[in-house]
Each structure stands twice: as structure tokens, then as C-alpha cells.
Scaffold this active site. Structure first.
Site, short mmCIF file in Angstrom:
data_model
loop_
_atom_site.label_atom_id
_atom_site.label_comp_id
_atom_site.label_asym_id
_atom_site.label_seq_id
_atom_site.Cartn_x
_atom_site.Cartn_y
_atom_site.Cartn_z
N GLY A 43 11.32 7.55 13.39
CA GLY A 43 11.56 8.98 13.30
C GLY A 43 10.33 9.72 12.88
CG PHE A 61 10.67 11.57 7.54
CD1 PHE A 61 9.90 12.68 7.26
CD2 PHE A 61 12.02 11.74 7.71
CE1 PHE A 61 10.46 13.92 7.12
CE2 PHE A 61 12.60 12.99 7.57
CZ PHE A 61 11.82 14.08 7.27
N GLY A 62 8.73 8.07 9.76
CA GLY A 62 8.24 6.72 9.79
C GLY A 62 9.22 5.82 10.52
CG HIS A 63 8.45 2.57 11.28
ND1 HIS A 63 7.31 3.02 10.66
CD2 HIS A 63 8.12 2.30 12.56
CE1 HIS A 63 6.31 3.00 11.53
NE2 HIS A 63 6.77 2.57 12.69
CG ASP A 115 17.18 18.40 13.85
OD1 ASP A 115 17.29 18.96 14.96
OD2 ASP A 115 16.38 17.48 13.65
N1 LIG Z 1 21.77 5.10 8.25
C1 LIG Z 1 21.37 4.62 9.42
N2 LIG Z 1 22.03 3.60 9.99
C2 LIG Z 1 21.63 3.11 11.18
N3 LIG Z 1 20.58 3.57 11.87
C3 LIG Z 1 19.89 4.58 11.35
C4 LIG Z 1 20.24 5.16 10.11
N4 LIG Z 1 19.39 6.15 9.85
C5 LIG Z 1 18.55 6.20 10.88
N5 LIG Z 1 18.82 5.26 11.78
C6 LIG Z 1 18.12 5.01 13.02
O1 LIG Z 1 16.77 5.32 12.85
C7 LIG Z 1 16.39 6.35 13.74
C8 LIG Z 1 15.45 7.28 13.03
O2 LIG Z 1 16.12 7.81 11.92
P1 LIG Z 1 15.95 9.31 11.51
O3 LIG Z 1 16.20 10.15 12.70
O4 LIG Z 1 16.79 9.61 10.33
O5 LIG Z 1 14.45 9.33 11.11
P2 LIG Z 1 13.65 10.60 10.96
O6 LIG Z 1 12.29 10.24 10.52
O7 LIG Z 1 14.41 11.52 10.09
O8 LIG Z 1 13.64 11.14 12.45
P3 LIG Z 1 13.53 12.61 12.91
O9 LIG Z 1 13.31 13.42 11.70
O10 LIG Z 1 12.39 12.64 13.84
O11 LIG Z 1 14.82 12.95 13.59
C9 LIG Z 1 17.67 7.01 14.16
O12 LIG Z 1 17.57 7.54 15.44
C10 LIG Z 1 18.66 5.88 14.12
O13 LIG Z 1 18.61 5.16 15.33
#
Ligand SMILES: Nc1ncnc2c1ncn2[C@@H]1O[C@H](COP(=O)(O)OP(=O)(O)OP(=O)(O)O)[C@@H](O)[C@H]1O
Length: 707
Positions: free
Chosen positions: A422, A424-426, A538
Site C-alpha cells: 500500500g 505506507f509500505g507492505h 477513501d
Molecule cells: N487487515 C487485513 N487483512 C488482510 N489483508 C489486508 C489487511 N489490511 C491490508 N491488507 C492487504 O494489504 C493491502 C494493502 O493494505 P492497505 O491498503 O491498508 O495499505 P495502505 O498502505 O493503507 O494502502 P493505500 O493507503 O495505498 O490504500 C490491501 O489491499 C489488502 O490486500
């Protein structure tokens, strides 16, 4: 048609103001594309891949539809418009309103390799503590107090009221507290038995560390289960728990994050030249929704270059399915963010029908809240002094699917399979080999010199601050967080089904029953969130997770914001295709209603696999959303109730949109059957359901009741 709650839809009064000047600019720059109507049945139009988009705003060229290919054939770098038509879905056995059980499926784990002690700790997770609770009192009992101090709020726009004492939180049983240093002072506040672990360079670079410099307890020998409860202080107004306001504040994995509130700048950018005052951030990274690493690309944030120049990163397993990770297409994590506070929805403000499981600060005082302990039951072992605590921090996995150094020393969470990438990272699966439980570990690298890291940390801290206070069956549960070297980990409830976005990618559009169910649950989570005066900002398929039982969880609260006033300007944050017109136009007067608009877009996304106006490239779509009076086509396959629901959500005048609580009474979702699948209990029967009297077999079946 008169809405069910008694308020008629009304035409939007177009307001031509200075805030819309960028729209005018767009008007001049882009030919207003003709509406690409959704196909009557599928609601999906496709276009060729376009690797050499030379001009932004060009309408995607529709292509002849072909049979739905297997999902694995979907390019990782396709936009929504480019994506092949979805396959017909076998109607999932989804049944709405699942708010009871929380049984997540397990994921892959990896071998532990503890290397270095965590420099500091936030509340450590213990999912079992949550799952085993039968009531809120029990839940609260496992919360730990948390507090974060911050003295710098100039670049933060989300003054989450997190510093107020929680009426339910106590420090009496806490062995430690975790604090966050003030960026301005560079001094860690010491609470209780807190010990500072600030690195030397942290003190030199307070701006970097202000977001997430935690202290660890001096010697908090972890007691089994509830014995040890560290504290985390979360900031008061202006602390790093807030969403960034800076136009350059967003991390660049989401390409357009940090998109400034200055729409003049936006105009310049959209005109095809970088705005000189806008720092272009980001590396062009993009995730691969199709491969499961489905987040982060195509967000609007700090990096505007992709939006402008359409550079692509195809072919990589980390690559977005979108031609450009920028605004080219509505990727799973398309985001724009900038700016200011979102004003309150005129008719929002809580739902009496929504379960309110957390207290929310109202008086501005520091709040403490107890967080669940990690699922570590080993006594005589300090969570902060793991045997391998001197080793290095968990390394980034070499392979996209498996971590190389899978361990989170302090909490004993072992980093496993990569779930997604995402902004923020992984995000990894976390496994606790002691308890056998799993979680989702969101990892972000701290202390880097780049603005992206700072922004990532800030947003992650905001997510922590918000999530730690929210407890609802339709909101992903926060377990805790910790810092390990230069990595910050946030532990979340593991929702193994993946996001709606990924489900749509893999299985195609949803049937109406599933849409009703998911929508009802999203609304339930939103109504709860809005009742806490918090806007998600979002809402989209990529940020909504689904568990194997069809339970839906709102996730990714990095953009969320606690609303504290009504006069604040709108933030230019969100994902373009799901973004409400008033956000794009930067008009005033709404807030929570932006989530309702996004929900309507998400319903269309579930019905067609694509958000509205996906036939347009990103900027053109924003132009369409913000400047036209058109509403997206609603696919014919939706029922009349479904169509009306979407229309209610997609009213351009935000004050005309119903609130989430009101929408819960809409026939489209009100009639949705709740999801409740009882735990299978062995049952021996000689007459399996479905067999005729003449076809009897002696079988061992699991009782499966749908309530
Ligand atoms: N609680 C969770 N359980 C299972 N998979 C998850 C969970 N949280 C995140 N993921 C997986 O990780 C991916 C990235 O998570 P997330 O979108 O929260 O990260 P992020 O850094 O906030 O991304 P962005 O801000 O760009 O949308 C998600 O698309 C999902 O596939």
C-alpha cells in the site's frame, strides 16, 4: 421519487465560484468527453491498453467486449477500463449484517528469525482477547491505555481528539506507557515507567521522528495475557495522528497523494506541467491487485508526475494493473489527498442505531484507551527483550510472496506472506507461533530522509490513532503496534478474503444479494464511524475487506479524519473515481457525505467491477465528476431498489444525500439477510438435504445454518 426517509432529491445548484477555477481550467484543457454509458447489462466498458497515453483527459476508447477471461489473465497493469470483462459470478453465499463472529482464516506463516529488539512498543496485539469477548465490557477490559504526545501540528490536519481520558481506560494495571516525542522539542514525554529509546539521529531530525518515536517500558516483563499492559499516548489536536494537510504530505506509493488544496496548483498540474510549488514525490511504485499485492498504486497523493506524464511500471509483480499508477485509471488505491478538514455533513452526526463500542473524546483532553494484549501467553518473558532482540529488524522480503526475515521480535508476531503493498509500505500475514493466531502486519519504514517516509509514518500513526478507538464488527480491528528498528508495525485483524477490489478482479461482478449484503455492512461500519464524527474519505472496493464468511470490514484509515468543526474546508483527499464532486470542486458544506458518495460509487463498482466514469482517464474522470451534472449510468442488472440506492448516494448536492444511518433503512439493504453462519457442529444424518427419498446416503455432514 421521494426518498424513503422523506426527503426528495433536488437538483444541484451549480455554484460558480473561485474554487472551481481549476475546473474551468480543465474545461479549457480537455474536451468534455462524451459520456461513456455503462453497458446495459454488464455495466462495463473496456478499452484497449494504451501504453502511450500522450494526453491526459482523453477518453478511453471502448473496445469490443470479449468473453470474460480467467482472472489470472488480467494484466497487473490494466486500468479498470482496460480490464477485461468480469466473469459471471457464482452468487456467493453471502448474507449480510455479519456482526457476530470474527473468525479469520489463517494464512501462510514463515519461520521466525528474531534479530533485533524492538526499539519501542506500542500496545501489543492479542487477537484472542478480542475474539473471546462476549461483550463490550470484556473488550474494554483488554484495552490498554495509549497516548502519544506531539507538539507540532502545523502540518497535520486531523486533530483527532485522542488525548482525552477514556472513561474506561485505566493505568492501574499498566506496566508501561509508550509515548511519542514532540517533533519540536525532540523530547519524549515520560509517562509512568516509560523509557526513551530515541535514536541520536532522531533527536537531530525531529521532523522525521515526531510521528512515531515511541518509548519502551523500562522492564515490562510481560505477564500472561492481561498481566502487562503498555500505554501508548496518542496525540491531542494536531498531533501526528492527524491526516496530513500538506499538499506534499502524501506518500508516493499513492501517486497523487499530497495533492494540495490549492486548486490553482492542481490546474497547473492538470494542464500538463508540474506546479512549481508542488514537490513531486514517489517512486512510481505500484502494487499488483491481481496478484494479491493490491494496494497503493494509482492513488492521488504526493506524486503528481505520474498523473502528468503517465510513466508506467508494467511487468513487475509489484506493478499496478493500471497503465499508470497515477490517475490514469481507478486502481484499488487511487487516492488524492491534500488539505484541510472536512466539514460536517448537515444531517450527519451519529446514529442511534449504531453500536457504539468506543468512547470518543469530546473535551479535548488526553484520552487513554486500553488496547488488547498480543496473543503472547509466555510468562517470564518480556515482550521487549526477545532473545534475538539485538538482531536487525525484519528485512524486506526478497520474494513478493514470502518474507525473508519473518519476525516481529517483541510481539512474537512472525512476518509471513505478503498480503499487499500500500501507500505506507507492505502488509504481511503475522503469525504468533505461541498462540497459533494470525494477524495482518502493516509495515512502514521510518526515519528515512525522504518526505514519503515521513508522510507514511504520519498517516500510519493517524490510522493507529483512529483505529485504536474504533471497535465495530464492520471495521477492521486494531490490535496494537510497535516499532522495530526503523520499521513501524501495526497489527490488525486479519481478513483473509482480501478486498472487494480483488474479489471483483478474481471473480467478476457481484450478484445483487452479495451487493446488498456488502453494502449493508459497509453502511453499518460507516454509520458507526460517522457517529464518531469521523469520515473515512477513501471508501472503495480496495479498502473494504471481506472475510471467508462474507463479513465486510472497512480498512485503511490512513485517510480518515475526525471532524471537529463545521467550517473547515474540504480536503482534497480520496480516490478520484470515488471522490465526491464537492471534494473535487473544493466546495464547502459537506463532510461525512463524501463517504456516502463513495459508497454509491462502490456499489456500482461491485455491480460492474469498475467505479463510475472508469471509461475516462483519471483527470478527465475528475473533470466529469466535478464539473458536469451528469450522473453515472446505473447498470440495468441492479434492481429498482438498488438503482434508487445508488441515486440517493450519488446526489451531487451533499446535503441531499442521506446519512449512513438513514441509508440503513433503505429497502435495498434493509431487506438484506444478515450473515450468520454458525460454527459447524458435527452432525450425523442419513438424509442429506437435497436428496430425495429414493436417494439416501449415510453421510457425515456439518451443520450449516443460515440465520
Ligand atoms: N487487515 C487485513 N487483512 C488482510 N489483508 C489486508 C489487511 N489490511 C491490508 N491488507 C492487504 O494489504 C493491502 C494493502 O493494505 P492497505 O491498503 O491498508 O495499505 P495502505 O498502505 O493503507 O494502502 P493505500 O493507503 O495505498 O490504500 C490491501 O489491499 C489488502 O490486500
Amino acid at each position: 421519487m421521494r426518498p424513503w426517509w422523506g426527503k426528495s432529491s433536488s437538483k444541484e445548484v451549480k455554484k460558480k465560484g473561485s474554487k472551481e477555477s481549476f475546473i474551468d481550467t480543465l474545461h479549457r484543457r480537455f474536451k468534455s468527453p462524451s459520456d461513456g454509458k455503462l453497458s446495459s447489462r454488464s455495466g462495463v466498458s473496456r478499452r484497449h491498453l494504451n501504453d502511450t497515453v500522450s494526453e491526459m483527459g482523453a477518453q478511453s476508447r471502448p473496445d469490443s467486449r470479449s468473453p470474460s477471461p480467467p482472472s489470472k489473465h488480467v494484466s497487473r497493469c490494466q486500468s479498470f477500463a482496460e480490464r477485461l470483462s468480469a466473469q459471471p459470478l457464482p452468487r456467493p453465499g453471502v448474507h449480510p449484517a455479519a456482526v457476530g463472529r470474527a473468525d479469520s482464516e489463517l494464512g501462510v506463516t514463515t519461520k521466525p528469525r528474531l534479530e533485533k529488539a524492538p526499539k519501542s512498543f506500542l500496545p501489543l496485539p492479542r487477537p484472542a482477547c478480542i475474539r473471546n469477548k462476549s461483550n463490550q465490557a470484556d473488550l474494554d477490559g483488554d484495552l490498554i491505555t495509549a497516548s502519544v504526545s506531539s507538539a507540532s501540528s502545523t502540518d497535520i490536519d486531523d486533530p483527532v481528539d485522542l488525548n482525552q481520558p477514556s472513561p474506561r481506560a485505566t493505568d492501574c494495571d499498566l506496566g508501561t506507557r509508550t509515548t511519542v516525542s514532540s517533533p519540536s522539542s525532540g523530547v519524549l514525554k515520560d509517562h509512568a515507567s516509560t523509557a526513551s529509546i530515541m535514536k541520536p539521529r532522531e533527536a537531530k531530525k525531529p521532523a522525521k521522528l515526531s510521528l512515531c518515536t515511541f518509548t519502551t517500558p523500562t522492564s515490562p516483563n510481560r505477564r500472561p495475557l492481561r498481566g502487562h499492559v503498555p500505554n501508548l499516548q496518542v496525540p491531542h489536536h494536531g498531533a501526528f495522528c492527524s491526516a496530513p494537510d500538506s499538499s506534499m504530505s502524501s506518500p508516493s506509493r499513492s501517486p497523487l497523494r499530497g495533492f494540495g488544496t490549492d486548486h490553482a496548483a492542481n490546474s497547473a498540474l492538470w494542464a500538463g506541467r508540474p506546479y512549481t510549488d508542488v514537490t513531486l514525490l514517489g517512486s512510481g511504485h505500484c502494487s499488483s491487485p491481481g496478484s494479491g499485492y493490491n494496494s497503493g498504486q494509482n492513488s492521488m497523493g504526493g506524486d503528481m508526475t505520474g498523473q502528468l506524464f503517465w510513466y508506467q511500471t508494467r511487468g513487475s509483480p509489484e506493478c499496478s494493473p493500471i497503465p499508470s499508477p497515477r490517475m490514469a485509471s481507478p486502481g484499488p488505491s487511487s487516492r488524492v489527498q491534500s488539505g484541510a478538514v472536512t466539514p460536517i455533513h448537515p444531517r450527519a452526526g451519529g446514529s442511534g442505531t449504531i453500536e457504539s463500542q468506543t468512547s470518543w473524546p469530546e473535551d479535548g483532553k488526553q484520552q487513554t484507551h486500553r488496547l488488547p494484549l498480543p496473543p503472547v501467553t509466555i510468562s517470564n518473558s518480556s515482550p521487549f527483550s526477545h532473545p534475538n532482540s539485538t538482531a536487525t529488524s525484519p528485512s524486506v522480503p526478497r520474494s513478493p510472496g514470502r518474507a525473508e526475515n519473518p519476525t516481529s521480535p517483541g510481539s512474537r508476531w512472525k512476518k509471513g506472506k505478503l498480503l499487499g503493498r500500500g501507500t505506507f509500505g507492505h502488509v504481511y500475514v503475522g503469525f504468533n507461533s505461541e498462540s497459533g493466531e494470525m494477524c495482518a502486519m502493516k509495515e512502514v519504514t521510518l526515519f528515512s530522509d525522504d518526505a514519503k517516509s515521513r508522510e507514511s509514518a504520519k498517516q500510519l500513526m493517524q490510522e493507529i490513532a483512529l483505529l485504536s478507538r474504533l471497535r465495530h464488527p464492520n471495521i477492521v480491528q486494531y490490535y496494537g503496534s510497535e516499532q522495530v528498528d526503523d520499521k513501524l508495525y501495526i497489527y490488525l485483524e486479519y481478513v483473509s478474503g482480501g478486498s472487494i477490489y480483488k474479489i471483483l478482479q478474481d471473480y467478476g461482478q457481484l450478484g445483487e444479494l452479495a451487493i446488498r449484503s456488502y453494502t449493508q455492512q459497509i453502511l453499518s461500519g460507516l454509520a458507526f464511524l460517522h457517529s464518531k464524527s469521523t469520515v473515512h474519505r477513501d471508501i472503495k472496493g480496495a479498502n473494504i475487506l471481506v472475510d471467508p464468511n462474507g463479513r465486510v470490514k472497512l480498512a485503511d484509515f490512513g485517510m480518515a479524519k475526525h471532524i471537529t468543526g463545521q467550517s473547515c474546508p474540504l480536503s482534497f483527499k480520496g480516490s478520484p473515481y470515488w471522490m465526491a464532486p464537492e471534494v473535487i470542486k473544493n466546495s464547502s458544506g459537506c463532510n461525512l457525505a463524501v463517504d456516502i458518495w463513495s459508497l454509491g460509487c462502490t456499489v456500482l463498482e461491485m455491480a460492474t467491477t469498475k467505479p463510475p466514469w472508469s471509461q475516462f482517464e483519471g483527470v478527465a474522470a475528475m473533470f466529469k465528476i466535478g464539473n458536469s451534472k451528469d450522473l453515472p449510468a446505473i447498470p440495468d442488472q441492479l434492481s429498482d431498489e438498488g438503482k434508487d440506492f445508488v441515486r440517493q448516494c450519488l446526489q451531487r448536492n451533499p446535503s441531499h444525500r442521506p446519512t449512513a444511518a438513514q441509508l440503513l433503512d433503505h429497502p435495498f439493504v434493509k431487506s438484506a439477510a444478515p450473515v450468520e453462519r454458525s460454527l459447524p457442529s458435527p452432525e450425523f444424518t442419513d438424509t442429506p438435504p437435497g436428496l430425495t427419498n429414493g436417494v439416501k446416503a449415510l453421510v457425515f455432514v456439518h451443520k450449516l445454518s443460515l440465520v
